[in-house]
Design a protein around this motif. Structure first.
Motif, short mmCIF file in Angstrom:
data_model
loop_
_atom_site.label_atom_id
_atom_site.label_comp_id
_atom_site.label_asym_id
_atom_site.label_seq_id
_atom_site.Cartn_x
_atom_site.Cartn_y
_atom_site.Cartn_z
N ILE A 136 1.03 -1.17 0.06
CA ILE A 136 -0.01 0.14 -0.17
C ILE A 136 0.68 1.24 0.13
N GLN A 139 2.33 1.70 -3.61
CA GLN A 139 1.35 1.99 -4.51
C GLN A 139 0.82 3.55 -4.39
N SER A 140 0.66 3.93 -3.01
CA SER A 140 0.23 5.13 -2.72
C SER A 140 1.24 6.22 -3.36
N VAL B 26 -4.91 -2.52 7.33
CA VAL B 26 -4.58 -3.13 5.63
C VAL B 26 -5.05 -4.85 5.96
N PHE B 30 -7.90 -6.37 3.59
CA PHE B 30 -7.44 -7.33 2.70
C PHE B 30 -7.82 -8.85 3.08
N GLN B 33 -10.36 -9.43 0.59
CA GLN B 33 -10.21 -9.47 -0.94
C GLN B 33 -10.62 -10.51 -1.88
N PRO B 40 -3.04 -3.99 -2.92
CA PRO B 40 -3.89 -3.19 -3.90
C PRO B 40 -3.81 -3.58 -5.33
N PRO B 41 -4.72 -3.48 -6.20
CA PRO B 41 -6.17 -2.88 -5.80
C PRO B 41 -7.01 -3.90 -5.14
N PHE B 42 -7.97 -3.21 -4.20
CA PHE B 42 -8.85 -4.20 -3.50
C PHE B 42 -10.04 -4.47 -4.37
N ASN B 43 -10.28 -5.70 -4.71
CA ASN B 43 -11.53 -6.41 -5.47
C ASN B 43 -12.23 -7.11 -4.42
#
Lengths: 287, 261
Positions: A136, A139-140, B26, B30, B33, B40-43
């Motif tokens: 995270i 990516q941020s 986090v 997740f 998830q 990420p990305p979270f789906n």
């Protein structure tokens, strides 16, 4: 029955109450420790443990560079963690103790402890997620455009330090908070009456008064941090090993219990040494 | 000036709290998830990883083992601590200071060293590694805590009530069981739950002293070998939930009673 006999009978009964705990401590704490000392003086040759007495395992510590390097790594990481955690925790403890209304303080502290109710192993794993190459943080930062390439955060010494600091910021916030709350507000008032501004009051009055409490927290941090295996093992990436990792390697892969015992005793000596040092110079017992 | 310091204080506190909460958020996020990796990305949200945890009998066994070890070892630790505290607080014993020091000594030694010592001892006597040996290790680390907590709560006012009970004809065990223990119940419960928490979360002793049946932290440890996996997130979130429930129970039972007094 004379009073003497009653006293003797009473005493025998009292010893009966304490005895189970004493026997337990002797059998499963004192005796294992004695066994460990004996084991550290024996040798492992091949797959056998040979009962010849020598200090070779201790000598090996100073002869093998990677053992000594383990101690250096341990000390460097532990000291960084202790200093960073104190610097981060002190202002937070100050804010909670002095700025937040009294009735919300307990809630603020409980909130700070809450995330630590996950399993210890899971907490280090969670940091692995956060710091991973595609995690995270990377990516941020990539998303905002601060960096072009993902940072190598996971499996480094930095990751180990972050994982440790996370826990000890919470612990030190609690101890420093308790320390600040014990302080009588009269000290600050007296300083203000004598014309000191808030900054001078803090540096010359509040800070010196809280130093003993901070030192207790620092010592606790040092002891818990230097003896820990999980955080460096999960987050450190097996590059720069710390002493507990080296001890676990002796136990596991090499099945060398004599070496593991000697290293454990050396680790204990380091902790004892630091304890003696801080108890004498920093007046630990007063806090 | 005042306003500025208030604002900077609030921002600082928010940043540190953010840092403290980041990994847990986090972790839990997740665990829901939908994809294969907890990054990420979270789906999602999806419950499939929770289903996979509940279907994993190894994990469920480990969880039950952990509960068994935590609940039973803490009960023994508490009993040992209570009896020792009673003996040392109510009677003048020779070398009481030495006894107290000896009983609390294990607190000062790191878990790794306690575990290694026990491993060597059990090896020497040919005792097989099992949940029992893990429990013994956990009693060693928790009994001193139980002793210290209960001992610190044994005051003089309780002694007078005990004396009154004895004058009214109660036998020793009746005094202890019907008078002392109920009076000290908050301290006993607090030390019990604290001990349960420590045992529930303890890794290194459990790792060194177990073999076929393992506790949950040890099982999670072996899960980590598979790298980043939403299933580990799900297990972690479940552990988090159980611990929070435990915290609420303690808060409602033990500490409410303490404050009501």
């Amino acid at each position: 029955m004379s009073t003497d006999q009653v006293a003797v009978r009473e005493r025998r009964k009292a010893i009966g109450f304490v005895l189970p705990a004493l026997v337990w401590t002797l059998c499963f704490f004192v005796l294992p420790f004695a066994f460990m000392v004996v084991m550290s003086l024996w040798q492992r040759i091949g797959t056998k443990i040979v009962h010849t007495w020598s200090l070779d395992n201790y000598a090996a510590f100073f002869a093998k560079p990677h053992f000594l390097q383990g101690l250096v790594n341990s000390l460097e990481i532990t000291l960084s963690v202790t200093v960073i955690s104190i610097l981060l925790a002190y202002p937070l403890a100050w804010i909670i103790a002095m700025r937040i209304p009294e009735r919300w303080q307990r809630a603020a502290l409980i909130l700070a402890i809450l995330p630590f109710w996950t399993s210890y192993v899971v907490r280090s794993y969670a940091w692995m997620l956060v710091l991973a190459r595609s995690g995270i943080i990377n990516q941020s930062l990539l998303g905002i455009g601060i960096i072009d390439e993902p940072l190598e955060l996971a499996s480094t010494r930095t990751a180990t330090i972050i994982g440790f600091v996370h826990f000890f910021v919470m612990l030190l916030t609690l101890t420093i908070y308790a320390n600040l709350k014990q302080l009588s507000p009269n000290y600050a008032r007296a300083a203000a009456d004598l014309g000191a501004g808030p900054v001078r009051t803090f540096i010359h009055v509040i800070l010196p008064l809280t130093i003993p409490g901070v030192m207790v927290g620092a010592f606790l941090t040092f002891v818990l941090c230097i003896g820990d295996y999980i955080t460096p093992q999960i987050l450190g990436g097996n590059k720069e090993l710390v002493l507990p990792q080296i001890i676990m390697l002796q136990i596991g892969r090499r099945a060398d219990l004599p070496a593991a015992s000697a290293l454990s005793i050396l680790l204990m000596l380091v902790v004892t040494f630091v304890y003696v040092l801080s108890a004498r110079w920093l007046k630990l017992e007063r806090a | 000036m005042r306003l500025l310091s208030t604002w900077s204080g609030a921002i600082y506190a928010a940043l540190i709290y953010g840092f403290i909460f980041l990994p847990v958020i986090v972790l839990v996020l997740f665990s829901f998830q939908g994809g294969r990796f907890p990054i990420p990305p979270f789906n999602g949200p999806s419950l499939k990883w929770y289903r996979s945890v509940l279907a994993d009998s190894t994990l469920i066994d480990a969880l039950l083992n952990s509960l068994l070890v935590a609940l039973s070892s803490s009960a023994i630790a508490c009993l040992l601590g209570f009896l020792a505290a009673y003996g040392l607080a109510r009677h003048r014993l020779p070398a009481a200071g030495v006894q107290r020091a000896l009983l609390t000594a294990p607190v000062t030694v790191s878990y790794l060293i306690i575990g290694l010592g026990l491993l060597i001892t059990f090896n020497t006597f040919g005792v097989a590694k099992s949940l029992m040996t893990v429990g013994i290790g956990h009693i060693v680390i928790n009994a001193p805590l139980c002793f210290a907590i209960i001992y610190s709560q044994m005051g003089a006012h309780q002694e007078n009530i005990e004396r009154a009970a004895r004058d009214l004809g109660a036998a020793d065990w009746q005094v202890m069981w019907l008078v002392t223990a109920p009076m000290l119940m908050p301290a006993i419960m607090a030390s019990y739950f604290l001990s349960v928490t420590f045992s529930w979360d303890e890794f290194i002793i459990a790792f060194l002293l177990s073999r076929f049946d393992v506790t949950l932290p040890v099982e999670i440890w072996s899960l980590l070998r598979s790298g980043l996996n939403p299933k580990t997130n799900a297990v972690g979130s479940i552990v988090f939930l159980i611990s929070i429930l435990l915290l609420v129970v303690i808060e409602l039972t033990v500490f409410q009673k303490v404050t009501r007094r």
